[in-house]
Each structure stands twice: as C-alpha cells, then as structure tokens.
Write an enzyme that holds these catalytic residues in place. Structure first.
Site, PDB file in Angstrom:
ATOM      1  N   ASP A   1       0.439  -1.225   0.176  1.00 51.22           N
ATOM      2  CA  ASP A   1       0.024   0.229  -0.133  1.00 51.22           C
ATOM      3  C   ASP A   1       0.420   1.130  -0.061  1.00 51.22           C
ATOM      4  O   ASP A   1       1.830   1.074   1.056  1.00 51.22           O
ATOM      5  CB  ASP A   1      -0.545   0.300   1.332  1.00 51.22           C
ATOM      6  CG  ASP A   1      -2.124  -1.214   1.259  1.00 51.22           C
ATOM      7  OD1 ASP A   1      -2.433  -1.574  -0.101  1.00 51.22           O
ATOM      8  OD2 ASP A   1      -2.930  -1.898   2.390  1.00 51.22           O
TER       9      ASP A   1
ATOM     10  N   ASP B   1      -6.293  -1.318  -4.839  1.00 47.10           N
ATOM     11  CA  ASP B   1      -8.279  -0.909  -4.413  1.00 47.10           C
ATOM     12  C   ASP B   1      -9.386   0.414  -4.494  1.00 47.10           C
ATOM     13  O   ASP B   1     -10.245   0.229  -4.144  1.00 47.10           O
ATOM     14  CB  ASP B   1      -7.589  -0.098  -2.694  1.00 47.10           C
ATOM     15  CG  ASP B   1      -6.594  -1.397  -2.140  1.00 47.10           C
ATOM     16  OD1 ASP B   1      -7.003  -2.478  -1.758  1.00 47.10           O
ATOM     17  OD2 ASP B   1      -6.006  -1.206  -0.950  1.00 47.10           O
TER      18      ASP B   1
END
Length: 193
Positions: free
Chosen positions: A145, A162
């Site tokens: 991330d 995402d």
C-alpha cells in the site's frame, strides 16, 4: 424508429457481452490495469530503495511527504482492502489468495451475463483490483500500500488496486440503481395525456 423515451428499457447495450467484448472487459483491460497497479507498487518500493519483495520479509512503514494533502507511504497490508482484517497468518494469506481468485472467476461469470455498460465496466475494475492484490499476496504474503491521505484525516493507506475495487463497487451500486429505476419506469402504467 423506436424512441428511447417511449421505451426506456431498450438501449443498444441491453444484451450480454459477446466474446469480443468479454475478452476486452474480462481480459485485456483488467490485464492493463493490473500491470499499472503492479508498476505503481514497484515504483514505490524503488522510490524507497527497497526490493518489490520487501513485504515478504518486513513491514518497512516508510513515508515521504508529497503535499499537505497526500503522502507516499510504504506499508505491507496483510489484511484486505483498506487495511481491514490485519494480522500475519499463513492460513489467512492463502485463504485470501484463493478467495480472490475464486471471486475473480465468479465475477467473470457475472460479467458475461451483465447487460449494461456501467455494470460491465465496474465489474472489469473489481476484477483488476482483486487480481492486482492477489498477485501481491501470492508472491509476497502481503499487499503493498502506498497512497496516504492521513494528513487530512483519512486513516487508511491504500493502493491502485484498492481504488479499482472501490470505484468498481460504487459503479455497481449506481448501475443497479439506474437499472432498477429503468425497470420501474418500464413497468409503470403510462399516463394518458
């Protein structure tokens, strides 16, 4: 010639995908989107001078200030999208990986049957996001991330995959709403003028 206003349920896109459309929305576009996701993860690890496989051995938790709104962070997410279901477990890693690939197969089946363009493209995004994150989990045990808006109070660090999933799910809700309204309008009695 049929007037679309007279028959709101009839549009040029009210049919399931043909094989060419399915190959495009179920294969080619998700492949390009997955490549962009993987490229963004590689670029982030290279920015911090770390190998892309860093999440298989450590969780570096590094941040670089980009602007007063957003930062570039490097976090290894062992849970699901938006950092939910955190924890380091081999069983969870493989269960989430298998789940993502099974869900992708189910989404491909649904994509083949979906009739409206917004629904089709939304499913395309969700498929790309699921595959992008599943690749990380498969090879590294965690998802990389990097997009960080914590400076403005958004506590979740996320990645491009995402974003695909989130935008795709929103698109599916909008598609469902539009289709429901269209169906109600088509089934309601016409008022006589």
């Amino acid at each position: 010639m049929t007037n679309l206003a007279e028959n709101p349920q009839s549009t040029a896109t009210d049919k399931p995908l043909g094989w060419a459309g399915f190959a495009l929305l179920g294969g080619a576009i998700p492949a390009v989107l997955v490549a962009l996701d993987q490229l963004s993860k590689w670029a982030t690890t290279r920015f911090f001078d770390l190998p892309m496989s860093i999440c298989s051995t450590a969780d570096p938790r590094l941040t670089h200030e980009v602007s007063p709104i957003a930062d570039l962070s490097l976090l290894c997410n062992r849970g699901i999208s938006w950092g939910l279901l955190q924890g380091d477990s081999s069983v969870k890693r493989w269960a989430l990986t298998v789940f993502a690939f099974l869900m992708t197969l189910a989404l491909l089946y649904v994509l083949r049957k979906t009739k409206d363009r917004l629904g089709q493209f939304s499913l395309c995004l969700v498929i790309a996001g699921a595959v992008g994150n599943a690749i990380d989990r498969l090879f590294f045990g965690a998802v990389t991330d990097m997009i960080d808006f914590s400076d403005i109070g958004f506590k979740f660090v996320f990645n491009v995959a995402d974003s695909y999933i989130t935008i795709g799910v929103i698109g599916l809700f909008v598609s469902s709403f539009i289709n429901d309204r269209r169906e109600k309008a088509a089934n309601s009695p016409k008022s006589e003028d």
